[in-house]
Motif scaffolding. Structure first.
Motif, PDB file in Angstrom:
ATOM      1  N   UNK A   1      26.448  49.344  24.723  1.00 21.22           N
ATOM      2  CA  UNK A   1      25.327  50.158  24.248  1.00 21.22           C
ATOM      3  C   UNK A   1      24.345  50.486  25.361  1.00 21.22           C
ATOM      4  N   UNK A   2      24.000  49.446  26.165  1.00 22.69           N
ATOM      5  CA  UNK A   2      22.996  49.736  27.186  1.00 22.69           C
ATOM      6  C   UNK A   2      23.562  50.697  28.233  1.00 22.69           C
TER       7      UNK A   2
ATOM      8  N   UNK B   1      21.773  54.336  28.912  1.00 21.38           N
ATOM      9  CA  UNK B   1      21.325  54.707  30.261  1.00 21.38           C
ATOM     10  C   UNK B   1      22.003  56.010  30.692  1.00 21.38           C
ATOM     11  N   UNK B   2      23.293  56.141  30.370  1.00 21.17           N
ATOM     12  CA  UNK B   2      24.040  57.349  30.732  1.00 21.17           C
ATOM     13  C   UNK B   2      23.472  58.574  30.048  1.00 21.17           C
ATOM     14  N   UNK B   3      23.153  58.439  28.776  1.00 21.56           N
ATOM     15  CA  UNK B   3      22.607  59.571  28.012  1.00 21.56           C
ATOM     16  C   UNK B   3      21.313  60.045  28.677  1.00 21.56           C
TER      17      UNK B   3
ATOM     18  N   UNK C   1      29.062  59.401  20.121  1.00 26.20           N
ATOM     19  CA  UNK C   1      29.725  59.632  18.828  1.00 26.20           C
ATOM     20  C   UNK C   1      30.441  58.394  18.322  1.00 26.20           C
ATOM     21  N   UNK C   2      30.557  57.396  19.150  1.00 22.40           N
ATOM     22  CA  UNK C   2      31.229  56.197  18.657  1.00 22.40           C
ATOM     23  C   UNK C   2      31.384  55.157  19.738  1.00 22.40           C
ATOM     24  N   UNK C   3      31.446  53.914  19.296  1.00 30.61           N
ATOM     25  CA  UNK C   3      31.759  52.799  20.193  1.00 30.61           C
ATOM     26  C   UNK C   3      32.696  51.906  19.399  1.00 30.61           C
TER      27      UNK C   3
END
Ligand SMILES: O=C(O)C(=O)C[C@]1(C(=O)O)C=C[C@@H](O)C=C1
Length: 337
Positions: A314-315, A319-321, A334-336
């Motif tokens: 998630x982190x 950070x990428x977003x 959209x999903x993990x």
């Protein structure tokens, strides 16, 4: 003492019963869900144009709600490639808000050529099936039924059912369907003319499990592994405002995707798919990018590991977003899974 009635979570899939989606759902979830069949993945696809955005209804997919928290939808086939209906759905704004990819299941896919009892190969003038199945059996059809029309149906099991309801008096030639052996055996009036007609015996289809949120607990019968994959949708935030007017927005998006992706999320990219965006701007695209964390495969098992990996995925994603946004892009997880 009163015993609370137990209710299983519902899972929507592309029916009718006997479809490959049905088989895959049963393999993945067994008795742990209540199965809810839907007649299309994408329903009345792209039919109404509403406030500048293409809207579509997608039965199996749209069903995901408080009442039906899960759906299983085909994503990619090893012979025929991407299931475009699914990628079209992944463009919708609600994906990444109320619907997320939460898992995957892969199914080995075998097709049979099926007819009404008594029909011979030489009588067949039409072959009915899902577009994917027609594509996966293209070589067989060209060799054995070169003159037969290929008719797209909403699923392989819908094609088998259509053979039963065809009015013989209306047809000059006979129809056949491509569906699984299990599906053919559900209908005593049908007969398998030839088994395993797909163009390769390694044929398989990967399905996404869609959940109504990132928190909804997957059914206990579904084999959950530490999160290893992430799916991110990327587009230009404001395609009309290129900082450098000499660069076409489309090229700017490709540059953004390629330059930010490889470094930004810090995870290897395993696939990139591109579809037209839902705006009216010609040739504006949206990219669907799948990333895979090779490390998480090493730590299968304990619940603590799952939580730790979950938060580390998630982190990284968050950070990428932020970095994509800083570069003028728009990114949605959209999903993990
Ligand atoms: O038509 C079916 O039986 C489906 O479940 C759909 C579907 C697909 O869309 O790819 C699923 C698996 C096979 O690849 C063929 C068709």
């Amino acid at each position: 003492m009163t015993v609370e009635p137990t209710s299983l979570p519902k899972l929507a899939f592309l029916g009718p019963l006997g479809s490959h989606s049905h088989q895959c759902a049963q393999n993945g979830f067994g008795p742990g869900v209540e199965y809810v069949e839907r007649s299309t993945i994408t329903g009345t696809l792209l039919l109404c144009h509403f406030s500048g955005q293409w809207q579509m209804s997608a039965e199996a997919f749209k069903a995901v709600s408080d009442e039906i928290p899960f759906a299983l939808i085909p994503q990619e086939n090893s012979l025929y490639g991407t299931v475009t209906d699914t990628y079209d759905l992944l463009r919708l704004p609600e994906v990444g808000q109320h619907k997320f990819v939460r898992g995957e299941v892969t199914l080995s896919v075998r097709h049979c050529l099926v007819v009404r009892r008594g029909v011979k190969l030489r009588d067949i003038g039409r072959v009915l099936s899902h577009e994917q199945a027609l594509g996966q059996c293209a070589r067989f059809l060209s060799t054995n039924l070169p003159g037969a029309a290929r008719i797209k149906m909403s699923s392989t099991s819908a094609a088998a059912q259509a053979l039963l309801s065809e009015d013989k008096a209306d047809q000059l030639t006979e129809s056949a369907a491509l569906c699984s052996a299990a599906c053919a055996k559900m209908h005593p009036e049908l007969e398998i003319l030839q088994e395993s007609v797909q163009d390769s015996n390694t044929n398989c289809t990967r399905f996404y499990v869609i959940g109504k949120s990132l928190d909804v607990k997957l059914p206990s019968t579904f084999h959950v592994t530490p999160p290893r994959h992430a799916l991110v949708r990327m587009a230009l935030r404001n395609p009309d405002m290129a900082p450098d007017a000499t660069v076409h927005p489309r090229n700017r998006l490709v540059q953004l995707v390629l330059s930010t992706l490889l470094a930004t999320f810090g995870l290897p990219v395993t696939r990139i798919d591109r579809r037209p965006s839902l705006t009216d701007v010609p040739f504006e695209d949206v990219y669907m990018v799948e990333l895979e964390n090779p490390m998480s495969a090493l730590s299968v098992g304990a619940e603590a590991d799952v939580n730790l990996l979950d938060s580390s995925m998630w982190s990284r994603m968050a950070a990428g977003v932020k970095q994509v946004e800083a570069a003028g892009g728009d990114a949605t997880v959209l999903g993990i899974w």
